[in-house]
Design a protein around this motif. Structure first.
Motif, PDB file in Angstrom:
ATOM      1  N   ALA A 371       0.826  -1.207   0.000  1.00  0.00           N
ATOM      2  CA  ALA A 371       0.000   0.000   0.000  1.00  0.00           C
ATOM      3  C   ALA A 371       0.858   1.253   0.000  1.00  0.00           C
ATOM      4  O   ALA A 371       0.559   2.232  -0.704  1.00  0.00           O
ATOM      5  CB  ALA A 371      -0.934  -0.014   1.212  1.00  0.00           C
ATOM      6  N   ALA A 372       1.934   1.237   0.772  1.00  0.00           N
ATOM      7  CA  ALA A 372       2.825   2.398   0.824  1.00  0.00           C
ATOM      8  C   ALA A 372       3.518   2.616  -0.513  1.00  0.00           C
ATOM      9  O   ALA A 372       3.718   3.761  -0.940  1.00  0.00           O
ATOM     10  CB  ALA A 372       3.851   2.210   1.935  1.00  0.00           C
ATOM     11  N   ARG A 373       3.874   1.529  -1.190  1.00  0.00           N
ATOM     12  CA  ARG A 373       4.581   1.666  -2.475  1.00  0.00           C
ATOM     13  C   ARG A 373       3.701   2.279  -3.548  1.00  0.00           C
ATOM     14  O   ARG A 373       4.196   2.983  -4.425  1.00  0.00           O
ATOM     15  CB  ARG A 373       5.094   0.302  -2.949  1.00  0.00           C
ATOM     16  CG  ARG A 373       6.251  -0.251  -2.136  1.00  0.00           C
ATOM     17  CD  ARG A 373       6.955  -1.388  -2.879  1.00  0.00           C
ATOM     18  NE  ARG A 373       6.101  -2.526  -3.146  1.00  0.00           N
ATOM     19  CZ  ARG A 373       5.946  -3.566  -2.346  1.00  0.00           C
ATOM     20  NH1 ARG A 373       6.581  -3.601  -1.168  1.00  0.00           N
ATOM     21  NH2 ARG A 373       5.158  -4.581  -2.683  1.00  0.00           N
ATOM     22  N   VAL A 374       2.398   1.991  -3.511  1.00  0.00           N
ATOM     23  CA  VAL A 374       1.527   2.419  -4.614  1.00  0.00           C
ATOM     24  C   VAL A 374       0.542   3.515  -4.199  1.00  0.00           C
ATOM     25  O   VAL A 374      -0.414   3.807  -4.928  1.00  0.00           O
ATOM     26  CB  VAL A 374       0.758   1.212  -5.214  1.00  0.00           C
ATOM     27  CG1 VAL A 374       1.741   0.212  -5.801  1.00  0.00           C
ATOM     28  CG2 VAL A 374      -0.149   0.554  -4.173  1.00  0.00           C
ATOM     29  N   ALA A 375       0.760   4.128  -3.044  1.00  0.00           N
ATOM     30  CA  ALA A 375      -0.076   5.254  -2.592  1.00  0.00           C
ATOM     31  C   ALA A 375      -1.553   4.878  -2.541  1.00  0.00           C
ATOM     32  O   ALA A 375      -2.423   5.603  -3.014  1.00  0.00           O
ATOM     33  CB  ALA A 375       0.140   6.478  -3.489  1.00  0.00           C
ATOM     34  N   ASP A 376      -1.828   3.725  -1.947  1.00  0.00           N
ATOM     35  CA  ASP A 376      -3.202   3.240  -1.762  1.00  0.00           C
ATOM     36  C   ASP A 376      -3.349   2.895  -0.282  1.00  0.00           C
ATOM     37  O   ASP A 376      -3.254   1.737   0.108  1.00  0.00           O
ATOM     38  CB  ASP A 376      -3.431   2.008  -2.646  1.00  0.00           C
ATOM     39  CG  ASP A 376      -4.887   1.573  -2.687  1.00  0.00           C
ATOM     40  OD1 ASP A 376      -5.762   2.363  -2.280  1.00  0.00           O
ATOM     41  OD2 ASP A 376      -5.155   0.435  -3.131  1.00  0.00           O
ATOM     42  N   PRO A 377      -3.577   3.879   0.574  1.00  0.00           N
ATOM     43  CA  PRO A 377      -3.413   3.689   2.014  1.00  0.00           C
ATOM     44  C   PRO A 377      -4.416   2.723   2.638  1.00  0.00           C
ATOM     45  O   PRO A 377      -5.602   2.720   2.304  1.00  0.00           O
ATOM     46  CB  PRO A 377      -3.590   5.101   2.581  1.00  0.00           C
ATOM     47  CG  PRO A 377      -4.378   5.831   1.550  1.00  0.00           C
ATOM     48  CD  PRO A 377      -3.956   5.262   0.230  1.00  0.00           C
ATOM     49  N   VAL A 378      -3.919   1.899   3.542  1.00  0.00           N
ATOM     50  CA  VAL A 378      -4.730   0.931   4.279  1.00  0.00           C
ATOM     51  C   VAL A 378      -4.382   1.046   5.765  1.00  0.00           C
ATOM     52  O   VAL A 378      -3.384   1.660   6.141  1.00  0.00           O
ATOM     53  CB  VAL A 378      -4.475  -0.508   3.787  1.00  0.00           C
ATOM     54  CG1 VAL A 378      -4.823  -0.652   2.304  1.00  0.00           C
ATOM     55  CG2 VAL A 378      -3.032  -0.934   4.033  1.00  0.00           C
ATOM     56  N   GLY A 444     -16.640  11.296  -5.943  1.00  0.00           N
ATOM     57  CA  GLY A 444     -17.491  10.214  -6.422  1.00  0.00           C
ATOM     58  C   GLY A 444     -16.912   8.858  -6.089  1.00  0.00           C
ATOM     59  O   GLY A 444     -16.056   8.709  -5.209  1.00  0.00           O
ATOM     60  N   GLY A 445     -17.386   7.851  -6.788  1.00  0.00           N
ATOM     61  CA  GLY A 445     -16.956   6.485  -6.545  1.00  0.00           C
ATOM     62  C   GLY A 445     -15.463   6.317  -6.722  1.00  0.00           C
ATOM     63  O   GLY A 445     -14.857   6.908  -7.616  1.00  0.00           O
ATOM     64  N   VAL A 446     -14.870   5.479  -5.868  1.00  0.00           N
ATOM     65  CA  VAL A 446     -13.425   5.278  -5.922  1.00  0.00           C
ATOM     66  C   VAL A 446     -13.090   3.878  -5.403  1.00  0.00           C
ATOM     67  O   VAL A 446     -13.746   3.358  -4.506  1.00  0.00           O
ATOM     68  CB  VAL A 446     -12.691   6.360  -5.086  1.00  0.00           C
ATOM     69  CG1 VAL A 446     -12.988   6.230  -3.598  1.00  0.00           C
ATOM     70  CG2 VAL A 446     -11.196   6.346  -5.340  1.00  0.00           C
ATOM     71  N   GLY A 447     -12.091   3.268  -6.006  1.00  0.00           N
ATOM     72  CA  GLY A 447     -11.590   1.995  -5.514  1.00  0.00           C
ATOM     73  C   GLY A 447     -10.689   2.215  -4.309  1.00  0.00           C
ATOM     74  O   GLY A 447      -9.946   3.195  -4.256  1.00  0.00           O
ATOM     75  N   MET A 448     -10.751   1.310  -3.359  1.00  0.00           N
ATOM     76  CA  MET A 448      -9.915   1.399  -2.165  1.00  0.00           C
ATOM     77  C   MET A 448      -9.326   0.026  -1.866  1.00  0.00           C
ATOM     78  O   MET A 448     -10.056  -0.952  -1.751  1.00  0.00           O
ATOM     79  CB  MET A 448     -10.730   1.875  -0.958  1.00  0.00           C
ATOM     80  CG  MET A 448     -11.363   3.244  -1.125  1.00  0.00           C
ATOM     81  SD  MET A 448     -12.344   3.741   0.310  1.00  0.00           S
ATOM     82  CE  MET A 448     -11.051   4.032   1.523  1.00  0.00           C
ATOM     83  N   GLY A 449      -8.016  -0.033  -1.776  1.00  0.00           N
ATOM     84  CA  GLY A 449      -7.355  -1.286  -1.418  1.00  0.00           C
ATOM     85  C   GLY A 449      -7.023  -2.185  -2.589  1.00  0.00           C
ATOM     86  O   GLY A 449      -6.188  -3.081  -2.455  1.00  0.00           O
ATOM     87  N   ALA A 450      -7.615  -1.963  -3.746  1.00  0.00           N
ATOM     88  CA  ALA A 450      -7.388  -2.864  -4.885  1.00  0.00           C
ATOM     89  C   ALA A 450      -5.956  -2.784  -5.384  1.00  0.00           C
ATOM     90  O   ALA A 450      -5.312  -3.807  -5.655  1.00  0.00           O
ATOM     91  CB  ALA A 450      -8.370  -2.559  -6.007  1.00  0.00           C
ATOM     92  N   ARG A 451      -5.429  -1.565  -5.526  1.00  0.00           N
ATOM     93  CA  ARG A 451      -4.059  -1.431  -6.010  1.00  0.00           C
ATOM     94  C   ARG A 451      -3.060  -1.983  -5.006  1.00  0.00           C
ATOM     95  O   ARG A 451      -2.044  -2.584  -5.383  1.00  0.00           O
ATOM     96  CB  ARG A 451      -3.757   0.036  -6.333  1.00  0.00           C
ATOM     97  CG  ARG A 451      -4.527   0.541  -7.546  1.00  0.00           C
ATOM     98  CD  ARG A 451      -4.122   1.951  -7.957  1.00  0.00           C
ATOM     99  NE  ARG A 451      -4.439   2.959  -6.946  1.00  0.00           N
ATOM    100  CZ  ARG A 451      -3.565   3.541  -6.151  1.00  0.00           C
ATOM    101  NH1 ARG A 451      -2.272   3.218  -6.235  1.00  0.00           N
ATOM    102  NH2 ARG A 451      -3.929   4.452  -5.275  1.00  0.00           N
ATOM    103  N   ALA A 452      -3.353  -1.804  -3.724  1.00  0.00           N
ATOM    104  CA  ALA A 452      -2.478  -2.371  -2.695  1.00  0.00           C
ATOM    105  C   ALA A 452      -2.469  -3.889  -2.780  1.00  0.00           C
ATOM    106  O   ALA A 452      -1.410  -4.532  -2.691  1.00  0.00           O
ATOM    107  CB  ALA A 452      -2.931  -1.910  -1.305  1.00  0.00           C
ATOM    108  N   LEU A 453      -3.633  -4.492  -2.947  1.00  0.00           N
ATOM    109  CA  LEU A 453      -3.714  -5.951  -3.040  1.00  0.00           C
ATOM    110  C   LEU A 453      -3.013  -6.465  -4.291  1.00  0.00           C
ATOM    111  O   LEU A 453      -2.318  -7.486  -4.249  1.00  0.00           O
ATOM    112  CB  LEU A 453      -5.174  -6.394  -3.021  1.00  0.00           C
ATOM    113  CG  LEU A 453      -5.862  -6.325  -1.655  1.00  0.00           C
ATOM    114  CD1 LEU A 453      -7.358  -6.523  -1.795  1.00  0.00           C
ATOM    115  CD2 LEU A 453      -5.268  -7.362  -0.706  1.00  0.00           C
TER     116      LEU A 453
END
Length: 464
Positions: A371-378, A444-453
């Protein structure tokens, strides 16, 4: 699909320089004289997201500077340079080849995400600035990620009038056809015959053309097994525990978990990861009618556990329960659920963080690093075993809505874990909505956690 791709060819591309305040003087000295004089005359300070178009000696456009801000701004923000896509004059731009590779990759992805527009119902301003894919980045991977995220956003942004269970099924079918996946769907009364009673119970009050269903998609024939389970409540009235109007306003996004796993599935399939993927989506509308399930009902589940339903507005965990039980029967190497499940999670961490649960410390660490590498915070939350009695009402095996109002996200996660028992499991309690526009993330709508996974998959599944 994203509304924009990278520009092709860079022979006539305009130079684009990303500049921090501490490197500003050196960056200005490297500019042609006219551009340098203009930047100094304009008082450009390289603040976060600041954009300055630069003239050439003939009065045309030479290129542009984009500010990254100081260390504090960079720590607090992400995709800072991406806002340039919406601010720059029309043209094709190319990053300075000396740009740090990680920054170049983040900017390239951010550029595509910033260019997203939801224009199904009204024409939207589309950025006219194009970016050449920077040298040294994995452009195909970035395209796949942006396309997956665009799919997620489109699905969440579409109102329930056009995104009911059948429409969500159609979106999954289109994805399956595009990538050669196999798909089976169990609908309506067949859910009872297929031992999926909780999905049927929650969705049975909807109109016949919005009947409940389980979408089951499979792709890949080699590698470790991954099962993604996404909550597909296409609209949530709250059922007989009817939501107030203000709380119902955003309920078109209650299928955000399904939208996110479909976006992640698209990324996985587009990149050809060597895994055997299964996607399970219980798609329902939680409606009010004479046939609606009631507070106090004791409900049967696929796993055989009985559930005392103490709130019809805690329906997401019910439909997920049957899907998780079905997924666990195959003992996949990893099972992940994603759901817009609880308001308690938003109170705890706000709309920007994706809280997740897992019993595996190694998995949690891998997800956090990715998550830290791809700026997709968890943010990891606890499966806190001492709270297990809170979901045990006595009259039934489980309670879907414990009284007391405390630890609502934790107790919901503990409820789901009962149905994933025996399987390596992680649960994401996401929000799925960006309340304020930010670089690369419009309102609006946004993905969360997908890029981290996606980034964590090599560690989570031992992929080469």
């Amino acid at each position: 699909m994203p509304h924009r791709d990278f520009a092709t060819g860079d022979a006539d591309a305009l130079p684009l320089r990303l500049v921090a305040p501490e490197t500003l003087d050196a960056a200005l000295e490297a500019l042609p004289e006219v551009a340098r004089g203009w930047a100094r005359a304009q008082g450009f300070k390289a603040g976060a997201g600041a954009v300055l178009a630069l003239p050439d000696a003939k009065g045309g456009l030479w290129g542009a500077l984009v500010g990254l801000g100081d260390e504090t701004a960079r720590r607090r923000g992400r995709f800072i340079a991406a806002s340039a896509a919406s601010k720059l004059p029309e043209g094709t731009y190319a990053l300075d080849p000396a740009t740090d590779p990680a920054l170049a990759a983040e900017t390239a992805l951010g550029w595509l995400l910033e260019s997203y527009r939801f224009d199904r119902y009204a024409e939207q301003f589309a950025p006219k600035a194009r970016l050449v894919a920077p040298e040294g980045i994995d452009a195909e991977r970035i395209r796949a990620i942006a396309a997956g995220e665009a799919l997620t956003r489109d699905l969440i942004n579409t109102p329930a009038s056009d995104m009911g269970p059948a429409d969500l099924e159609a979106a999954a079918a289109g994805l399956a056809e595009e990538f050669g996946a196999r798909m089976a769907v169990t609908r309506g009364e067949d859910l009872l015959a297929g031992n999926l009673p909780l999905i049927h119970t929650v969705g049975r009050a909807a109109a016949p053309d919005r009947a409940p269903r389980l979408i089951d998609m499979r792709w890949g024939d080699q590698g470790p097994t991954l099962t993604l389970v996404g909550k597909g409540v296409c609209f949530d009235t709250g059922g007989l525990n009817l939501k107030p109007g203000g709380s119902m306003a955003l309920m078109k996004k209650d299928m955000g978990g399904a939208a996110t796993v479909l976006g992640l599935a698209r990324m996985i399939m587009a990149l050809g990861l060597k895994i055997r993927l299964r996607v399970l989506i219980p798609a329902v509308e939680n409606s009010v009618s004479a046939d609606a399930f009631r507070p106090g009902d004791i409900l049967a589940s696929r796993k055989g556990l009985t559930v005392e339903n103490n709130n019809t507005d805690a329906e997401g965990r019910l439909v997920l329960a049957d899907a998780l039980a079905l997924g666990a029967e195959e003992s996949p190497d990893l099972m992940i659920s994603m759901a817009t499940l609880t308001g308690a999670a938003r109170v705890a961490v706000g709309p920007d963080l994706a809280p997740f649960y897992t019993d595996a410390d190694e998995d949690a660490a891998a997800i956090a690093r990715a998550a830290a590498r791809v700026a997709d915070p968890v943010w990891r939350m606890p499966f806190h075993d001492p709270y297990e009695p809170l979901i045990e009402p006595g009259i039934a095996d489980l309670d879907n809505a414990p009284s007391g109002g405390m630890a609502g996200s934790v107790t919901a996660a503990l409820f789901l874990r009962r149905f994933a028992e025996g399987t390596r499991y992680a649960h994401f309690d996401i929000y799925g909505w960006n309340p304020r526009p930010a670089p690369a993330r419009p309102k609006g709508g946004v993905g969360m956690g997908a890029r981290a996974l996606l980034e964590a998959m090599p560690d989570l599944l031992g992929l080469a």
